[in-house]
Design a protein around this motif. Sequence first.
Motif, PDB file in Angstrom:
ATOM      1  N   ALA A   1       4.851   9.383  -5.415  1.00 15.38           N
ATOM      2  CA  ALA A   1       5.378  10.569  -4.784  1.00 15.38           C
ATOM      3  C   ALA A   1       5.671  10.503  -3.517  1.00 15.38           C
ATOM      4  N   LEU A   2       5.055   9.818  -2.781  1.00 15.02           N
ATOM      5  CA  LEU A   2       5.356   9.751  -1.221  1.00 15.02           C
ATOM      6  C   LEU A   2       6.782   8.970  -1.231  1.00 15.02           C
ATOM      7  N   TRP A   3       7.013   8.071  -1.725  1.00 16.87           N
ATOM      8  CA  TRP A   3       8.182   7.373  -1.855  1.00 16.87           C
ATOM      9  C   TRP A   3       9.385   8.128  -2.348  1.00 16.87           C
ATOM     10  N   LYS A   4       9.267   8.973  -3.612  1.00 15.31           N
ATOM     11  CA  LYS A   4      10.346   9.721  -3.978  1.00 15.31           C
ATOM     12  C   LYS A   4      10.586  10.891  -2.883  1.00 15.31           C
ATOM     13  N   HIS A   5       9.476  11.347  -2.199  1.00 17.00           N
ATOM     14  CA  HIS A   5       9.811  12.330  -1.362  1.00 17.00           C
ATOM     15  C   HIS A   5      10.326  11.907   0.224  1.00 17.00           C
ATOM     16  N   GLY A   6      10.590  10.668   0.208  1.00 16.84           N
ATOM     17  CA  GLY A   6      11.455  10.017   1.292  1.00 16.84           C
ATOM     18  C   GLY A   6      10.464   9.179   2.164  1.00 16.84           C
ATOM     19  N   ALA A   7       9.496   9.258   1.975  1.00 18.01           N
ATOM     20  CA  ALA A   7       8.584   8.572   2.996  1.00 18.01           C
ATOM     21  C   ALA A   7       8.820   6.864   2.756  1.00 18.01           C
ATOM     22  N   THR A   8       8.619   5.976   3.840  1.00 18.71           N
ATOM     23  CA  THR A   8       8.718   4.631   3.649  1.00 18.71           C
ATOM     24  C   THR A   8       7.157   4.399   3.537  1.00 18.71           C
ATOM     25  N   VAL A   9       6.780   3.746   2.477  1.00 23.70           N
ATOM     26  CA  VAL A   9       5.512   3.349   2.247  1.00 23.70           C
ATOM     27  C   VAL A   9       5.267   2.002   2.221  1.00 23.70           C
ATOM     28  N   ILE A  10       4.320   1.574   3.135  1.00 25.22           N
ATOM     29  CA  ILE A  10       3.819   0.102   3.193  1.00 25.22           C
ATOM     30  C   ILE A  10       2.666  -0.336   2.640  1.00 25.22           C
TER      31      ILE A  10
END
Length: 190
Positions: free
Chosen positions: A63-72
């Motif tokens: 969800a974070l990734w789909k909402h545009g956040a870069t997730v590490i």
Amino acid sequence: MDKSELRRRIRAARREIDARERRAASTAIREALLDLPWVQMAGLVACYWSTEDEPDTHGLVLALWKHGATVILPVLRPDRDLDWAVYDGPDSLAPGPLGIMEPVDTRRGVDAIRTAALVITPALAVDRVTGVRLGRGGGSYDRALARVGPNVPTVALLHEGELLEGVPAEPHDRPVRYAALPSGIVKISG
């Protein structure tokens, strides 16, 4: 109670949570986090890929990734410290040395967590007053959290009953600022 006994008790209690309850709890945690403006605005989020009895992060990461956040996500180094690499969808993961899924992207180094606007960390328990988290005992996350700035929200994901009065602490233990439980997000007073 010492750390190893507390770890044993919490792991035993986690094994008793049935799959349906675990899914519902993980969904509640994910939705509560995603409703927070400081989560929605975080451009770079350090998270982890959950395993076994932990509150599930797979849907949260997606969800974070789909909402545009870069997730590490962490990549375990031979010295047990955490390197970091970018999550780029479900196909960007492969099993690491302990069988935990890790990103296959270029490693960004142990200091990559310094640039995160939000850090989501695993824990077996958190002290509700001091924010000290009880991890699995390897010290990897304490080293990583030591690199995080004092104003960055750090959030431990927990099952109900794991936000405790009095978690044993050692000098190297690093506190978190929030605990995310199925019942909601708790700001630690410490």
